[in-house]
Scaffold this motif. Structure first.
Motif, PDB file in Angstrom:
ATOM      1  N   ILE A  55      -6.711   2.636   3.133  1.00  0.00           N
ATOM      2  CA  ILE A  55      -6.254   4.009   2.934  1.00  0.00           C
ATOM      3  C   ILE A  55      -6.329   4.443   1.477  1.00  0.00           C
ATOM      4  O   ILE A  55      -6.385   5.622   1.162  1.00  0.00           O
ATOM      5  CB  ILE A  55      -4.816   4.183   3.472  1.00  0.00           C
ATOM      6  CG1 ILE A  55      -4.496   5.653   3.743  1.00  0.00           C
ATOM      7  CG2 ILE A  55      -3.788   3.590   2.540  1.00  0.00           C
ATOM      8  CD1 ILE A  55      -4.938   6.114   5.087  1.00  0.00           C
ATOM      9  N   VAL A  56      -6.356   3.459   0.555  1.00  0.00           N
ATOM     10  CA  VAL A  56      -6.333   3.798  -0.862  1.00  0.00           C
ATOM     11  C   VAL A  56      -7.660   4.408  -1.289  1.00  0.00           C
ATOM     12  O   VAL A  56      -8.741   4.019  -0.819  1.00  0.00           O
ATOM     13  CB  VAL A  56      -5.989   2.558  -1.720  1.00  0.00           C
ATOM     14  CG1 VAL A  56      -7.131   1.559  -1.742  1.00  0.00           C
ATOM     15  CG2 VAL A  56      -5.600   2.972  -3.142  1.00  0.00           C
ATOM     16  N   LEU A  57      -7.573   5.422  -2.185  1.00  0.00           N
ATOM     17  CA  LEU A  57      -8.735   6.140  -2.692  1.00  0.00           C
ATOM     18  C   LEU A  57      -8.912   5.847  -4.172  1.00  0.00           C
ATOM     19  O   LEU A  57      -7.975   5.419  -4.851  1.00  0.00           O
ATOM     20  CB  LEU A  57      -8.538   7.646  -2.479  1.00  0.00           C
ATOM     21  CG  LEU A  57      -8.315   8.109  -1.038  1.00  0.00           C
ATOM     22  CD1 LEU A  57      -7.893   9.581  -1.018  1.00  0.00           C
ATOM     23  CD2 LEU A  57      -9.576   7.888  -0.211  1.00  0.00           C
ATOM     24  N   PRO A  58     -10.101   6.116  -4.701  1.00  0.00           N
ATOM     25  CA  PRO A  58     -10.297   5.880  -6.138  1.00  0.00           C
ATOM     26  C   PRO A  58      -9.494   6.845  -7.009  1.00  0.00           C
ATOM     27  O   PRO A  58      -9.365   6.629  -8.209  1.00  0.00           O
ATOM     28  CB  PRO A  58     -11.805   6.050  -6.332  1.00  0.00           C
ATOM     29  CG  PRO A  58     -12.287   6.783  -5.138  1.00  0.00           C
ATOM     30  CD  PRO A  58     -11.361   6.476  -4.030  1.00  0.00           C
ATOM     31  N   HIS A  59      -8.972   7.916  -6.398  1.00  0.00           N
ATOM     32  CA  HIS A  59      -8.171   8.871  -7.170  1.00  0.00           C
ATOM     33  C   HIS A  59      -7.264   9.635  -6.207  1.00  0.00           C
ATOM     34  O   HIS A  59      -7.435   9.620  -4.984  1.00  0.00           O
ATOM     35  CB  HIS A  59      -9.069   9.839  -7.951  1.00  0.00           C
ATOM     36  CG  HIS A  59     -10.101  10.512  -7.098  1.00  0.00           C
ATOM     37  ND1 HIS A  59      -9.830  11.596  -6.293  1.00  0.00           N
ATOM     38  CD2 HIS A  59     -11.421  10.221  -6.898  1.00  0.00           C
ATOM     39  CE1 HIS A  59     -10.936  11.965  -5.652  1.00  0.00           C
ATOM     40  NE2 HIS A  59     -11.917  11.146  -6.002  1.00  0.00           N
ATOM     41  N   ASP A  60      -6.263  10.267  -6.778  1.00  0.00           N
ATOM     42  CA  ASP A  60      -5.387  11.177  -6.034  1.00  0.00           C
ATOM     43  C   ASP A  60      -4.713  10.518  -4.831  1.00  0.00           C
ATOM     44  O   ASP A  60      -4.716  11.043  -3.718  1.00  0.00           O
ATOM     45  CB  ASP A  60      -6.172  12.412  -5.565  1.00  0.00           C
ATOM     46  CG  ASP A  60      -6.658  13.253  -6.734  1.00  0.00           C
ATOM     47  OD1 ASP A  60      -6.051  13.143  -7.813  1.00  0.00           O
ATOM     48  OD2 ASP A  60      -7.639  13.992  -6.563  1.00  0.00           O
ATOM     49  N   ASN A  61      -4.101   9.359  -5.052  1.00  0.00           N
ATOM     50  CA  ASN A  61      -3.306   8.717  -4.008  1.00  0.00           C
ATOM     51  C   ASN A  61      -1.848   9.139  -4.126  1.00  0.00           C
ATOM     52  O   ASN A  61      -1.343   9.351  -5.235  1.00  0.00           O
ATOM     53  CB  ASN A  61      -3.389   7.189  -4.126  1.00  0.00           C
ATOM     54  CG  ASN A  61      -4.785   6.670  -3.865  1.00  0.00           C
ATOM     55  OD1 ASN A  61      -5.214   6.570  -2.725  1.00  0.00           O
ATOM     56  ND2 ASN A  61      -5.512   6.343  -4.948  1.00  0.00           N
ATOM     57  N   THR A  62      -1.183   9.211  -3.003  1.00  0.00           N
ATOM     58  CA  THR A  62       0.237   9.572  -2.991  1.00  0.00           C
ATOM     59  C   THR A  62       1.005   8.613  -2.093  1.00  0.00           C
ATOM     60  O   THR A  62       0.648   8.428  -0.922  1.00  0.00           O
ATOM     61  CB  THR A  62       0.454  11.006  -2.491  1.00  0.00           C
ATOM     62  OG1 THR A  62      -0.262  11.919  -3.334  1.00  0.00           O
ATOM     63  CG2 THR A  62       1.940  11.363  -2.505  1.00  0.00           C
ATOM     64  N   ILE A  63       2.030   7.997  -2.678  1.00  0.00           N
ATOM     65  CA  ILE A  63       2.969   7.182  -1.902  1.00  0.00           C
ATOM     66  C   ILE A  63       4.230   8.009  -1.711  1.00  0.00           C
ATOM     67  O   ILE A  63       4.761   8.577  -2.673  1.00  0.00           O
ATOM     68  CB  ILE A  63       3.348   5.885  -2.636  1.00  0.00           C
ATOM     69  CG1 ILE A  63       2.120   5.086  -3.040  1.00  0.00           C
ATOM     70  CG2 ILE A  63       4.292   5.037  -1.780  1.00  0.00           C
ATOM     71  CD1 ILE A  63       2.434   3.953  -4.003  1.00  0.00           C
ATOM     72  N   ILE A  64       4.734   8.079  -0.492  1.00  0.00           N
ATOM     73  CA  ILE A  64       6.026   8.689  -0.215  1.00  0.00           C
ATOM     74  C   ILE A  64       6.864   7.663   0.542  1.00  0.00           C
ATOM     75  O   ILE A  64       6.400   7.051   1.511  1.00  0.00           O
ATOM     76  CB  ILE A  64       5.892   9.983   0.612  1.00  0.00           C
ATOM     77  CG1 ILE A  64       5.173  11.055  -0.209  1.00  0.00           C
ATOM     78  CG2 ILE A  64       7.258  10.478   1.061  1.00  0.00           C
ATOM     79  CD1 ILE A  64       4.929  12.352   0.544  1.00  0.00           C
ATOM     80  N   VAL A  65       8.076   7.450   0.059  1.00  0.00           N
ATOM     81  CA  VAL A  65       8.994   6.521   0.704  1.00  0.00           C
ATOM     82  C   VAL A  65      10.272   7.264   1.058  1.00  0.00           C
ATOM     83  O   VAL A  65      10.932   7.830   0.179  1.00  0.00           O
ATOM     84  CB  VAL A  65       9.328   5.317  -0.206  1.00  0.00           C
ATOM     85  CG1 VAL A  65      10.202   4.312   0.556  1.00  0.00           C
ATOM     86  CG2 VAL A  65       8.063   4.646  -0.719  1.00  0.00           C
ATOM     87  N   LYS A  66      10.579   7.284   2.334  1.00  0.00           N
ATOM     88  CA  LYS A  66      11.866   7.802   2.790  1.00  0.00           C
ATOM     89  C   LYS A  66      12.821   6.616   2.911  1.00  0.00           C
ATOM     90  O   LYS A  66      12.488   5.595   3.526  1.00  0.00           O
ATOM     91  CB  LYS A  66      11.734   8.502   4.133  1.00  0.00           C
ATOM     92  CG  LYS A  66      13.060   8.996   4.717  1.00  0.00           C
ATOM     93  CD  LYS A  66      12.877   9.552   6.126  1.00  0.00           C
ATOM     94  CE  LYS A  66      14.207   9.911   6.761  1.00  0.00           C
ATOM     95  NZ  LYS A  66      14.052  10.380   8.164  1.00  0.00           N
ATOM     96  N   VAL A  67      14.008   6.748   2.329  1.00  0.00           N
ATOM     97  CA  VAL A  67      14.986   5.663   2.320  1.00  0.00           C
ATOM     98  C   VAL A  67      16.286   6.160   2.943  1.00  0.00           C
ATOM     99  O   VAL A  67      16.731   7.278   2.645  1.00  0.00           O
ATOM    100  CB  VAL A  67      15.244   5.170   0.875  1.00  0.00           C
ATOM    101  CG1 VAL A  67      16.271   4.049   0.867  1.00  0.00           C
ATOM    102  CG2 VAL A  67      13.948   4.710   0.219  1.00  0.00           C
ATOM    103  N   ASN A  68      16.885   5.344   3.787  1.00  0.00           N
ATOM    104  CA  ASN A  68      18.159   5.703   4.400  1.00  0.00           C
ATOM    105  C   ASN A  68      19.117   4.528   4.325  1.00  0.00           C
ATOM    106  O   ASN A  68      18.741   3.390   4.640  1.00  0.00           O
ATOM    107  CB  ASN A  68      17.956   6.113   5.866  1.00  0.00           C
ATOM    108  CG  ASN A  68      19.270   6.488   6.543  1.00  0.00           C
ATOM    109  OD1 ASN A  68      20.015   5.629   6.999  1.00  0.00           O
ATOM    110  ND2 ASN A  68      19.548   7.784   6.592  1.00  0.00           N
TER     111      ASN A  68
END
Length: 775
Positions: free
Chosen positions: A121-134
């Motif tokens: 899924i990783v790209l050479p640019h413009d990657n975004t990680i989102i983590v929802k924590v509860n």
């Protein structure tokens, strides 16, 4: 052109920023440049660094925040055919991870690591990680109990480190991520250990996710200083998308054994080789030691040891669980310096940096799964079983771990659970030197670990008579003095305070009550030594802490929540033999401490804690007496009973104690009566570990109110205001803060430490003070 610049900058990141590189493997600290919000619809997110707490809490946490929060990080990554993983050391306690809009994992459990494979899924640019924590109450996630009834807190957030790991497509796996019984990653075990020779095996789990078959073998090197011993496994052919285990017998002559006083460690370098090239490698740290439960006690490297230890919660004031690696290490240093050689990880798995510190400092460990007075449904039980597997896989190479508490503490465990929990642990670690521990006296467990209050006063566990069974007093010194053996319904006694009995004493409560706490621990310690089947003990506990169900700080720590020692700290320090010589940075050898502030309110019977044979005691340079320890029914079993000196009357001035061994003076301590408050002295605590120059760290800063001569004014409560100058640094905590027993404390949190910092403390009527910290 922009993308080429980004790729170049990202390459520099991999070269210079928190990176471990071995062959094709890189491990980059991914804690910088995150944003955070509690409202995912918000337009502006707060910039944060990891480790991070979802909410900075007040000193007394009586309404801890719970709920959803969100983290986001954008990053570029060089184009590569390698494997790419995100490694989370700990998120409290439920996490959903999206990468580039795709949900990659939903992890349950706040105390152990998990890995996310983002290769596809990783790209050479413009990657975004989102983590929802509860971190809301969830009866299916251990420890499972609701926060309002829990004896500790679970603070939300990504509170441990996150790393980005890159490897070859044929690689050594992560033990937890591989999820294989007695496998995954690197597993080192020595089954025959003597001073002359240690023999055992190394197992290396490998995955080939390439589209080509590979012939692989592993080179293994054990290093200790200039010594290096190497081995090479047989070559194995791996088909595409397969996994294999490489095993190698190892033998080390005249091994440097790991122990309490000399915690020798080996670096184990593993190089994965294909076509004569190293395609992946890892280095782990381990030790060679022989731990045995015998009919007459516990033995370490064939020497009998009575284990003296403590319990520890991983909490700091204000920031909860979000300690830096260095802060965790400093806690371990404090435990060792307090005279302890053991720590029980109450009541959950603690962070990797703390485990590493225990290895390096010579602290024996009882590793614990999450649990406290709660047994849930089938899903809870299933998650608890998985936690046992993950804990074993994460920590199996730590020489410090001698007991595995695969037991839900003070919970109504049923026979099937206990049987299965032990089977899981023994399946993961099917070796002779692995010992399980449980709070219920059940034959599934190798060691019975009751708390002292679980027995009846006054004998408690001294009359335990099962010949084939050993006990370890896992908690003592608090509850039996707090509620007179009231049982487990602690919430019914949440407001009970008995000043002349309880061990729950804040430093602000004064000299008499701090002496009472120290005496309680002394009395219980002395009593515990009378049990012929008792192999050791862990007092409750090292540091004061917050609880979910109570509106005050649980203050039975021998140091307060700011890590400032109480008198009881020095009692324990005095119980280590003066013959023990630890690392020169640690406290060992002869020690002496006068447990008095010496003012008009001080008791005239003055207690001196020392491991010396004799102590000479002076008031204003006049000898009161030179005597041996004071023996009583409450000290007659102790390695080093305290000394008690009777002073005819209070005379303002100086108390001085000199300790003697074989007639030679070896230690000295003095206490001076304080005059009127005059000035502030500012200090900070690094406990042998420097502030991290490159990554976030947190240290305690103390403002001490003294008289003109620098003597502590122990009853001063003046409000002190802190201010700070510097870059990438902030104060965390109540500010201004009233002094407690003459000292006010605040946290200093750094993002990096490249430039100097100035911290100023001011108060009405006192001369201000400035502390300069330089990198």
């Amino acid at each position: 052109m922009k993308h080429y610049i980004l790729l170049f900058l990202t390459s520099l990141l991999f070269i210079s920023c928190g990176k471990e590189t071995t062959s094709n493997r890189t491990k980059v600290n991914f804690g910088s440049d995150w944003t955070f919000t509690k409202d995912s619809t918000a337009l502006n997110w707060e910039k944060v660094q990891l480790p991070h707490t979802a909410q900075v809490e007040p000193l007394i946490v009586n309404n801890q925040w719970q709920g959803d929060c969100w983290y986001q990080k954008k990053f570029d990554h060089p184009k590569t055919d390698d494997k790419v993983f995100l490694y989370f050391e700990g998120v409290m306690h439920e996490a959903w991870v999206w990468v580039n809009g795709e949900l990659m994992t939903h992890h349950k459990g706040g105390y152990l690591p998990f890995t996310v494979d983002i290769t596809d899924i990783v790209l050479p640019h413009d990657n975004t990680i989102i983590v929802k924590v509860n971190n809301q109450d969830n009866p299916q996630i251990p420890p499972g109990k609701t926060l309002k009834t829990l004896d500790f807190n679970y603070y939300g957030g990504i509170y441990r480190n996150v790393y980005l790991i890159q490897t070859n497509k044929t690689y050594i796996t992560d033990a937890v991520h591989a999820n294989k019984v007695n496998s995954g990653g690197i597993l080192v075990n020595f089954n025959t250990i003597a001073k002359e020779k240690a023999s055992g095996s190394v197992k290396i789990h490998v995955k080939n996710e390439d589209d080509k078959s590979k012939k692989v073998k592993a080179s293994i090197t054990f290093k200790n200083g200039s010594e290096a011993i190497s081995f090479t496994t047989n070559e194995v052919t791996m088909e595409p998308n397969s996994n294999a285990s490489l095993s190698q017998s190892v033998e080390i002559l005249n091994p440097k054994l790991w122990g309490i006083e000399n915690p020798n460690l080996y670096e184990v370098e593993v190089h994965l080789i294909a076509d004569s090239k190293t395609i992946d490698s890892q280095t782990i740290q381990t030790g060679i030691r022989k731990a045995e439960l015998k009919a007459d006690g516990f033995y370490l490297n064939d020497e009998k040891v009575f284990i003296n230890g403590t319990n520890r919660h991983q909490e700091y004031p204000y920031i909860g669980y979000a300690l830096s690696d260095e802060a965790n290490y400093r806690d371990a240093v404090k435990i060792k310096n307090a005279g302890f050689d053991f720590v029980r990880m109450s009541h959950y798995p603690q962070t990797e940096s703390f485990m590493k510190a225990c290895d390096e400092l010579g602290l024996l460990v009882m590793n614990c799964i999450s649990g406290w007075q709660f047994t849930g449904d089938e899903k809870f039980i299933e998650n608890s079983y998985q936690e046992i597997r993950d804990l074993a896989r994460r920590d199996r190479n730590h020489p410090s771990v001698v007991f595995w508490e695969v037991s839900l503490n003070e919970s109504d465990m049923k026979e099937p659970y206990m049987k299965k929990a032990n089977e899981i642990l023994r399946g993961e670690l099917p070796y002779a030197n692995i010992y399980t521990a449980g709070w219920i006296d059940n034959p599934n467990y190798d060691l019975y670990i009751p708390a002292r209050q679980h027995g009846k006063a006054p004998e408690y566990w001294n009359n335990y008579e099962k010949e084939n069974r050993k006990i370890f007093i896992a908690e003592y010194g608090d509850w039996e003095y707090y509620a007179q053996n009231a049982g487990f319904n602690q919430t019914s006694y949440s407001n009970l305070k008995e000043e002349e009995r309880t061990s729950r004493q804040l430093r602000a409560f004064g000299e008499k009550r701090l002496l009472q706490q120290a005496f309680n621990y002394q009395e219980a310690f002395n009593s515990n030594l009378k049990g012929k089947h008792t192999i050791g003990q862990a007092n409750w506990l090292m540091f004061d802490y917050n609880r979910g169900y109570a509106d005050d700080i649980e203050s039975s720590g021998i140091s307060d929540i700011f890590r400032i020692p109480k008198f009881a700290h020095y009692f324990y320090q005095s119980q280590r033999s003066p013959k023990v010589k630890l690392n020169e940075k640690l406290v060992s050898g002869p020690v002496i401490h006068i447990a008095s502030y010496w003012n008009e309110k001080s008791p005239l019977d003055v207690t001196v804690f020392s491991n010396c044979e004799e102590v000479a005691f002076y008031v204003n340079d006049i000898l009161i007496s030179r005597q041996k320890p004071t023996i009583s029914p409450f000290s007659n079993e102790l390695p080093h009973p305290p000394f008690v000196f009777s002073i005819p009357k209070f005379e303002k001035g100086t108390l001085r104690a000199e300790g003697f061994i074989n007639g030679k003076k070896v230690a000295e301590h003095s206490v001076k009566s304080a005059n009127e408050p005059s000035k502030i002295v500012v200090s900070y605590d690094e406990s042998t570990v420097k502030i991290n120059p490159d990554f976030p760290d947190v240290v305690f800063v103390y403002a001490t109110i003294t008289d003109a001569n620098g003597n502590l004014v122990s009853d001063a409560t003046t409000e002190i205001t802190f201010s700070i100058e510097g870059t990438d640094v902030e104060l965390v905590g109540q500010n201004p803060f009233p002094a407690e027993a003459g000292m006010a404390t605040i946290l200093v949190r750094t993002t990096t430490f490249k430039k100097g910092i100035k911290i100023k403390a001011t108060a009405k009527g006192l001369k201000e003070a400035t502390l300069e910290l330089k990198p």
